[in-house]
Design a protein around this motif. Structure first.
Motif, PDB file in Angstrom:
ATOM      1  N   GLU A  13       0.808  -1.224   0.000  1.00 17.49           N
ATOM      2  CA  GLU A  13       0.000   0.000   0.000  1.00 17.49           C
ATOM      3  C   GLU A  13       0.839   1.271   0.000  1.00 17.49           C
ATOM      4  O   GLU A  13       0.321   2.356  -0.287  1.00 17.49           O
ATOM      5  CB  GLU A  13      -0.933   0.004   1.216  1.00 17.49           C
ATOM      6  CG  GLU A  13      -2.131  -0.920   1.084  1.00 17.49           C
ATOM      7  CD  GLU A  13      -3.036  -0.539  -0.070  1.00 17.49           C
ATOM      8  OE1 GLU A  13      -3.457   0.630  -0.132  1.00 17.49           O
ATOM      9  OE2 GLU A  13      -3.321  -1.413  -0.907  1.00 17.49           O
ATOM     10  N   LYS A  59      -0.062   5.084  -1.012  1.00 15.67           N
ATOM     11  CA  LYS A  59      -0.083   6.094   0.054  1.00 15.67           C
ATOM     12  C   LYS A  59       0.616   7.377  -0.368  1.00 15.67           C
ATOM     13  O   LYS A  59       0.197   8.477   0.016  1.00 15.67           O
ATOM     14  CB  LYS A  59       0.573   5.525   1.306  1.00 15.67           C
ATOM     15  CG  LYS A  59       0.586   6.491   2.488  1.00 15.67           C
ATOM     16  CD  LYS A  59       1.209   5.855   3.722  1.00 15.67           C
ATOM     17  CE  LYS A  59       1.231   6.837   4.890  1.00 15.67           C
ATOM     18  NZ  LYS A  59       1.833   6.226   6.105  1.00 15.67           N
ATOM     19  N   TYR A  60       1.664   7.267  -1.180  1.00 15.25           N
ATOM     20  CA  TYR A  60       2.454   8.441  -1.542  1.00 15.25           C
ATOM     21  C   TYR A  60       2.242   8.897  -2.986  1.00 15.25           C
ATOM     22  O   TYR A  60       2.913   9.809  -3.444  1.00 15.25           O
ATOM     23  CB  TYR A  60       3.944   8.151  -1.297  1.00 15.25           C
ATOM     24  CG  TYR A  60       4.267   7.988   0.163  1.00 15.25           C
ATOM     25  CD1 TYR A  60       4.495   9.093   0.970  1.00 15.25           C
ATOM     26  CD2 TYR A  60       4.317   6.727   0.753  1.00 15.25           C
ATOM     27  CE1 TYR A  60       4.784   8.956   2.319  1.00 15.25           C
ATOM     28  CE2 TYR A  60       4.600   6.570   2.101  1.00 15.25           C
ATOM     29  CZ  TYR A  60       4.831   7.695   2.875  1.00 15.25           C
ATOM     30  OH  TYR A  60       5.116   7.540   4.224  1.00 15.25           O
ATOM     31  N   ASN A 119      -4.207  10.062  -4.222  1.00 18.17           N
ATOM     32  CA  ASN A 119      -4.541  11.073  -3.217  1.00 18.17           C
ATOM     33  C   ASN A 119      -5.255  12.288  -3.794  1.00 18.17           C
ATOM     34  O   ASN A 119      -5.608  13.200  -3.050  1.00 18.17           O
ATOM     35  CB  ASN A 119      -3.261  11.529  -2.510  1.00 18.17           C
ATOM     36  CG  ASN A 119      -2.713  10.481  -1.560  1.00 18.17           C
ATOM     37  OD1 ASN A 119      -3.228  10.285  -0.465  1.00 18.17           O
ATOM     38  ND2 ASN A 119      -1.676   9.777  -1.986  1.00 18.17           N
TER      39      ASN A 119
END
Length: 262
Positions: A183, A187-188, A193
């Protein structure tokens, strides 16, 4: 975060223009960070100026953008202060979860950004950020994290899905060498995002050449932006992941930012 400014050096060019060189020694970074600042030729005649942060690509440095587009010429023509920090070859402009001295996001927000505001006649209502490749990811990543600090953001040939760089571009070391299914890659990643900007009306521009290895992911990002109803402009055009493409695309981004000035 405490920031130690080692020096401010004016590098005089031919004629009256000058670029400033700022050198930062930060606990957030493994070595000193050099940043070039290009001021418009009429800098002494106005009280404040819009700003564009220009982030370079993987394996590049603070000189890369100037080598592509003659930053002083662009500063003079468009009337922006241009800020070109050094992304230290492979920082991806992130806070590494495994390397305590690879915290570029913290350096940017806690040290570089406020120092630029302090030293220069910046118009805080008109601060933009963009970059190429690794820097395209970095620009959108930093915009997602602190959109209130910017009037808009851009990316050209952005590596906006980090898993596209699995096994390459220094990303494994930066993230702790997670497996491809971990993940951490999501996440980055900007593409995972971008939803944090839902409801935010600030403008985004991003582009990618049809022969670029990041092209499919940028098309996917465009679809996500549309589904979120973001104020995003996407340019799909001929080109590859190279200097010739960026020399063309950066002018499009400058024109876009100029039209967004408040």
């Amino acid at each position: 975060m405490k920031n130690h400014l080692l020096g401010l050096l004016l590098l005089l060019g031919l004629g009256a223009s000058a670029q400033d060189q700022l050198i930062y020694q930060s606990k957030n970074l493994p070595k000193a960070d050099t940043t070039w600042v290009f001021k418009p030729k009429n800098y002494a005649q106005q009280d404040k100026f819009p700003v564009i942060f220009l982030l370079h690509g993987y394996s590049g440095n603070y000189k890369q953008w100037n080598n592509i587009m003659d930053a002083q010429k662009y500063a003079d023509q468009y009337g922006f202060i241009l800020i070109c920090p050094d992304g230290l070859f492979s920082s991806w402009y992130l806070n590494s979860p495994v390397k305590k001295d690879w915290q570029f996001e913290s350096f940017f927000f806690d040290e570089l950004y406020p120092d630029i505001q302090k030293k220069y006649k910046t118009d805080t209502q008109n601060v933009f950020i963009t970059g190429l490749s690794m820097g395209g990811h970095g620009a959108l990543h930093l915009f997602i994290r602190r959109p209130e600090l910017f009037a808009g953001a851009g990316s050209t040939s952005g590596g906006i899905k980090l898993s596209d760089g699995f096994g390459k571009f220094g990303l494994g070391d930066l993230l702790g060498n997670p497996p491809a299914t971990d993940e951490a890659w999501k996440k980055y990643s900007v593409i995972d995002n971008i939803g944090q900007l839902k409801g935010n009306a600030k403008p985004i521009i991003f582009d990618c050449g049809a022969n670029d290895f990041f092209y499919a992911s940028n098309n996917e990002l465009k679809q996500k932006c549309d589904s979120l109803k973001l104020n995003a402009t996407y340019i799909s055009q001929p080109g590859a992941h190279n200097k010739a493409y960026w020399a063309k695309s950066i002018r499009q981004q400058f024109e876009f930012f100029k039209n967004q000035l408040k």
